[in-house]
Write a protein that holds these residues in place. Structure first.
Motif, PDB file in Angstrom:
ATOM      1  N   GLU A 192      38.351   6.796  -4.505  1.00  0.00           N
ATOM      2  CA  GLU A 192      38.765   7.200  -3.166  1.00  0.00           C
ATOM      3  C   GLU A 192      37.923   6.429  -2.149  1.00  0.00           C
ATOM      4  O   GLU A 192      36.704   6.271  -2.344  1.00  0.00           O
ATOM      5  CB  GLU A 192      38.549   8.700  -3.003  1.00  0.00           C
ATOM      6  N   GLU A 193      38.550   5.940  -1.087  1.00  0.00           N
ATOM      7  CA  GLU A 193      37.795   5.217  -0.055  1.00  0.00           C
ATOM      8  C   GLU A 193      36.726   6.147   0.526  1.00  0.00           C
ATOM      9  O   GLU A 193      37.014   7.311   0.815  1.00  0.00           O
ATOM     10  CB  GLU A 193      38.724   4.735   1.057  1.00  0.00           C
ATOM     11  N   GLY A 194      35.520   5.618   0.647  1.00  0.00           N
ATOM     12  CA  GLY A 194      34.433   6.433   1.193  1.00  0.00           C
ATOM     13  C   GLY A 194      33.532   7.019   0.128  1.00  0.00           C
ATOM     14  O   GLY A 194      32.486   7.589   0.450  1.00  0.00           O
ATOM     15  N   THR A 195      33.888   6.846  -1.148  1.00  0.00           N
ATOM     16  CA  THR A 195      33.021   7.340  -2.227  1.00  0.00           C
ATOM     17  C   THR A 195      31.682   6.603  -2.162  1.00  0.00           C
ATOM     18  O   THR A 195      31.655   5.369  -2.178  1.00  0.00           O
ATOM     19  CB  THR A 195      33.664   7.068  -3.620  1.00  0.00           C
ATOM     20  N   PRO A 196      30.557   7.330  -2.073  1.00  0.00           N
ATOM     21  CA  PRO A 196      29.266   6.636  -2.028  1.00  0.00           C
ATOM     22  C   PRO A 196      28.996   5.923  -3.348  1.00  0.00           C
ATOM     23  O   PRO A 196      29.323   6.441  -4.410  1.00  0.00           O
ATOM     24  CB  PRO A 196      28.235   7.764  -1.822  1.00  0.00           C
ATOM     25  N   LEU A 197      28.420   4.740  -3.284  1.00  0.00           N
ATOM     26  CA  LEU A 197      28.078   3.998  -4.501  1.00  0.00           C
ATOM     27  C   LEU A 197      26.652   4.367  -4.904  1.00  0.00           C
ATOM     28  O   LEU A 197      25.838   4.722  -4.048  1.00  0.00           O
ATOM     29  CB  LEU A 197      28.214   2.493  -4.237  1.00  0.00           C
ATOM     30  N   PRO A 198      26.346   4.265  -6.203  1.00  0.00           N
ATOM     31  CA  PRO A 198      25.005   4.663  -6.660  1.00  0.00           C
ATOM     32  C   PRO A 198      23.890   3.834  -6.014  1.00  0.00           C
ATOM     33  O   PRO A 198      22.759   4.306  -5.858  1.00  0.00           O
ATOM     34  CB  PRO A 198      25.050   4.441  -8.170  1.00  0.00           C
ATOM     35  N   ARG A 199      24.200   2.604  -5.671  1.00  0.00           N
ATOM     36  CA  ARG A 199      23.265   1.740  -4.938  1.00  0.00           C
ATOM     37  C   ARG A 199      24.099   0.648  -4.292  1.00  0.00           C
ATOM     38  O   ARG A 199      25.265   0.466  -4.663  1.00  0.00           O
ATOM     39  CB  ARG A 199      22.203   1.146  -5.865  1.00  0.00           C
ATOM     40  N   PRO A 200      23.529  -0.095  -3.336  1.00  0.00           N
ATOM     41  CA  PRO A 200      24.319  -1.188  -2.755  1.00  0.00           C
ATOM     42  C   PRO A 200      24.731  -2.172  -3.840  1.00  0.00           C
ATOM     43  O   PRO A 200      23.930  -2.521  -4.708  1.00  0.00           O
ATOM     44  CB  PRO A 200      23.352  -1.849  -1.767  1.00  0.00           C
ATOM     45  N   ILE A 201      25.970  -2.577  -3.811  1.00  0.00           N
ATOM     46  CA  ILE A 201      26.492  -3.514  -4.814  1.00  0.00           C
ATOM     47  C   ILE A 201      26.837  -4.827  -4.112  1.00  0.00           C
ATOM     48  O   ILE A 201      27.524  -4.833  -3.090  1.00  0.00           O
ATOM     49  CB  ILE A 201      27.723  -2.918  -5.522  1.00  0.00           C
ATOM     50  N   VAL A 202      26.309  -5.923  -4.653  1.00  0.00           N
ATOM     51  CA  VAL A 202      26.585  -7.248  -4.096  1.00  0.00           C
ATOM     52  C   VAL A 202      27.607  -7.930  -4.998  1.00  0.00           C
ATOM     53  O   VAL A 202      27.436  -7.966  -6.215  1.00  0.00           O
ATOM     54  CB  VAL A 202      25.292  -8.099  -4.022  1.00  0.00           C
ATOM     55  N   GLU A 203      28.683  -8.448  -4.417  1.00  0.00           N
ATOM     56  CA  GLU A 203      29.680  -9.176  -5.206  1.00  0.00           C
ATOM     57  C   GLU A 203      30.070 -10.458  -4.477  1.00  0.00           C
ATOM     58  O   GLU A 203      29.762 -10.627  -3.288  1.00  0.00           O
ATOM     59  CB  GLU A 203      30.902  -8.291  -5.498  1.00  0.00           C
ATOM     60  N   PHE A 204      30.737 -11.339  -5.214  1.00  0.00           N
ATOM     61  CA  PHE A 204      31.005 -12.680  -4.678  1.00  0.00           C
ATOM     62  C   PHE A 204      32.475 -13.049  -4.847  1.00  0.00           C
ATOM     63  O   PHE A 204      33.047 -12.826  -5.901  1.00  0.00           O
ATOM     64  CB  PHE A 204      30.148 -13.714  -5.413  1.00  0.00           C
ATOM     65  N   SER A 205      33.040 -13.628  -3.781  1.00  0.00           N
ATOM     66  CA  SER A 205      34.370 -14.223  -3.897  1.00  0.00           C
ATOM     67  C   SER A 205      34.225 -15.721  -3.680  1.00  0.00           C
ATOM     68  O   SER A 205      33.416 -16.155  -2.857  1.00  0.00           O
ATOM     69  CB  SER A 205      35.303 -13.697  -2.807  1.00  0.00           C
ATOM     70  N   TYR A 206      35.035 -16.473  -4.406  1.00  0.00           N
ATOM     71  CA  TYR A 206      35.054 -17.921  -4.231  1.00  0.00           C
ATOM     72  C   TYR A 206      35.931 -18.234  -3.030  1.00  0.00           C
ATOM     73  O   TYR A 206      37.093 -17.835  -2.977  1.00  0.00           O
ATOM     74  CB  TYR A 206      35.608 -18.568  -5.502  1.00  0.00           C
ATOM     75  N   LYS A 207      35.330 -18.929  -2.015  1.00  0.00           N
ATOM     76  CA  LYS A 207      36.053 -19.232  -0.773  1.00  0.00           C
ATOM     77  C   LYS A 207      37.123 -20.287  -1.040  1.00  0.00           C
ATOM     78  O   LYS A 207      36.820 -21.480  -1.087  1.00  0.00           O
ATOM     79  CB  LYS A 207      35.077 -19.739   0.302  1.00  0.00           C
ATOM     80  N   ASP A 208      38.343 -19.830  -1.225  1.00  0.00           N
ATOM     81  CA  ASP A 208      39.465 -20.752  -1.399  1.00  0.00           C
ATOM     82  C   ASP A 208      40.730 -20.019  -0.975  1.00  0.00           C
ATOM     83  O   ASP A 208      41.256 -19.161  -1.710  1.00  0.00           O
ATOM     84  CB  ASP A 208      39.551 -21.202  -2.868  1.00  0.00           C
ATOM     85  N   ASP A 209      41.197 -20.350   0.235  1.00  0.00           N
ATOM     86  CA  ASP A 209      42.351 -19.642   0.796  1.00  0.00           C
ATOM     87  C   ASP A 209      43.583 -19.737  -0.110  1.00  0.00           C
ATOM     88  O   ASP A 209      44.314 -18.756  -0.264  1.00  0.00           O
ATOM     89  CB  ASP A 209      42.701 -20.196   2.189  1.00  0.00           C
ATOM     90  N   ALA A 210      43.787 -20.914  -0.718  1.00  0.00           N
ATOM     91  CA  ALA A 210      44.978 -21.096  -1.553  1.00  0.00           C
ATOM     92  C   ALA A 210      44.967 -20.134  -2.745  1.00  0.00           C
ATOM     93  O   ALA A 210      46.015 -19.713  -3.232  1.00  0.00           O
ATOM     94  CB  ALA A 210      45.061 -22.543  -2.034  1.00  0.00           C
ATOM     95  N   LEU A 211      43.774 -19.784  -3.199  1.00  0.00           N
ATOM     96  CA  LEU A 211      43.658 -18.868  -4.342  1.00  0.00           C
ATOM     97  C   LEU A 211      43.483 -17.421  -3.892  1.00  0.00           C
ATOM     98  O   LEU A 211      43.393 -16.504  -4.716  1.00  0.00           O
ATOM     99  CB  LEU A 211      42.452 -19.273  -5.209  1.00  0.00           C
ATOM    100  N   GLY A 212      43.371 -17.204  -2.582  1.00  0.00           N
ATOM    101  CA  GLY A 212      43.167 -15.848  -2.063  1.00  0.00           C
ATOM    102  C   GLY A 212      41.746 -15.349  -2.251  1.00  0.00           C
ATOM    103  O   GLY A 212      41.520 -14.157  -2.478  1.00  0.00           O
ATOM    104  N   ASP A 213      40.762 -16.252  -2.184  1.00  0.00           N
ATOM    105  CA  ASP A 213      39.341 -15.888  -2.296  1.00  0.00           C
ATOM    106  C   ASP A 213      39.070 -14.951  -3.483  1.00  0.00           C
ATOM    107  O   ASP A 213      38.692 -13.790  -3.303  1.00  0.00           O
ATOM    108  CB  ASP A 213      38.840 -15.226  -0.992  1.00  0.00           C
ATOM    109  N   PRO A 214      39.285 -15.432  -4.727  1.00  0.00           N
ATOM    110  CA  PRO A 214      39.145 -14.536  -5.882  1.00  0.00           C
ATOM    111  C   PRO A 214      37.698 -14.100  -6.146  1.00  0.00           C
ATOM    112  O   PRO A 214      36.764 -14.868  -5.953  1.00  0.00           O
ATOM    113  CB  PRO A 214      39.648 -15.403  -7.051  1.00  0.00           C
ATOM    114  N   LEU A 215      37.558 -12.872  -6.603  1.00  0.00           N
ATOM    115  CA  LEU A 215      36.263 -12.344  -7.022  1.00  0.00           C
ATOM    116  C   LEU A 215      35.765 -13.166  -8.209  1.00  0.00           C
ATOM    117  O   LEU A 215      36.540 -13.444  -9.122  1.00  0.00           O
ATOM    118  CB  LEU A 215      36.473 -10.884  -7.440  1.00  0.00           C
ATOM    119  N   VAL A 216      34.500 -13.574  -8.171  1.00  0.00           N
ATOM    120  CA  VAL A 216      33.962 -14.355  -9.291  1.00  0.00           C
ATOM    121  C   VAL A 216      32.625 -13.788  -9.752  1.00  0.00           C
ATOM    122  O   VAL A 216      31.798 -13.380  -8.937  1.00  0.00           O
ATOM    123  CB  VAL A 216      33.763 -15.855  -8.933  1.00  0.00           C
ATOM    124  N   PRO A 217      32.394 -13.761 -11.076  1.00  0.00           N
ATOM    125  CA  PRO A 217      31.088 -13.335 -11.577  1.00  0.00           C
ATOM    126  C   PRO A 217      30.044 -14.413 -11.316  1.00  0.00           C
ATOM    127  O   PRO A 217      30.378 -15.598 -11.170  1.00  0.00           O
ATOM    128  CB  PRO A 217      31.305 -13.140 -13.073  1.00  0.00           C
TER     129      PRO A 217
END
Ligand SMILES: Nc1ncnc2c1ncn2[C@@H]1O[C@H](COP(=O)(O)OP(=O)(O)OP(=O)(O)O)[C@@H](O)[C@H]1O
Ligand SMILES: [Mg+2]
Length: 253
Positions: free
Chosen positions: A108-133
């Protein structure tokens, strides 16, 4: 006066050649886009507000020693910045589930996370900025392991700063996105915060009412975007008319 050279025109900003080598002028447009630019509009006043708000946040970061590209504001829509080599990542920090994370995990939107989570998307508009490990980032050479450690540390410092500033004016920082760039002092490379920090790149909810004060107002047709951003600027004391309250630029070398 000679025409300035345009370096890049993006969806929300234009970059021009700056007055000195290693500098750029960043112009904030009124254009808004969402859903990988499928939805577009021009929203009068947005550029002026984001120029002011990004100045405010970047100056605050400089004051606590978080290096960033901001040098000084030039006028209503333009600021002088240090030119960086952008790392092709969107660095996202989340404190509460929302947007794509809520969808992906069925939270549900607004659910608190256990700690701040950092994630990365690859900047590529043609691909829709996909999430990448992180492993992809290092394997493909977009950034080294050392860079990634520095980027996460920077992102978490920005998160602590922004969380506190927003909490002080009754706003919850749900999540935000930053971009990081490289600069060189001779042979020594440093990573600094670049691009912008504004309600275009954050999710901001009123603590009392839950009212959205960020770009979701545009994405989800929740009302007038300029009114929402004006409210953020007003609470922070950085309304365009309120020139005397603007923080003085403070540059760290
Ligand atoms: N200090 C800087 N030096 C060089 N480039 C920068 C700097 N700060 C931001 N940029 C780049 O300038 C552009 C800003 O334009 P804008 O945000 O409108 O782009 P965009 O349409 O979102 O496209 P992009 O997918 O490249 O971000 C971005 O490509 C951003 O990465
Ligand atoms: Mg952008």
């Amino acid at each position: 006066m000679a025409r300035r050279k345009k370096i890049y025109e993006g969806k929300a900003k234009i970059l021009y050649e700056g007055p000195e080598p290693g500098t750029l002028v960043q112009y904030f447009k009124d254009d808004a886009t969402a859903f990988n630019a499928e939805k577009r509009a021009t929203i009068e006043g947005k550029g002026v507000l984001n120029n002011r708000l990004s100045e405010f946040f970047m100056t605050g970061l400089s004051n606590i020693g978080v290096p960033n590209h901001f040098i000084k504001r030039l006028n209503m829509r333009e600021q002088l910045i240090r030119q960086v080599e952008i790392i092709p990542l969107e660095v996202i920090v989340r404190n509460f589930a929302a947007g794509s994370m809520a969808k992906r995990l069925g939270l549900e939107e607004g659910t608190p996370l256990p700690r701040p989570i950092v994630e990365f998307s690859y900047k590529d508009d043609a691909l829709g900025d996909p999430l990448v490990p992180e492993e992809y980032i290092i394997a493909f050479g977009w950034a080294s392991q050392q860079d990634m450690d520095d980027i996460v540390a920077l992102a978490l410092r920005v998160n602590d700063f922004l969380t506190g500033v927003m909490f002080g004016v009754g706003i919850k920082l749900v999540d935000f996105k930053i971009e990081i760039g490289r600069i060189w002092d001779n042979d020594y490379m440093r990573l600094i915060v670049a691009d912008e920090i504004s309600p275009d790149s954050c999710r901001l909810w009123d603590i009392e009412t839950g009212q959205k004060l960020d770009k979701d107002v545009f994405r989800r047709d929740l009302g007038n975007l300029t009114d929402a951003y004006t409210e953020v600027a007003r609470r922070l004391g950085v309304l365009p008319s309120n020139v005397t309250h603007a923080a003085k630029p403070h540059v760290i070398n």
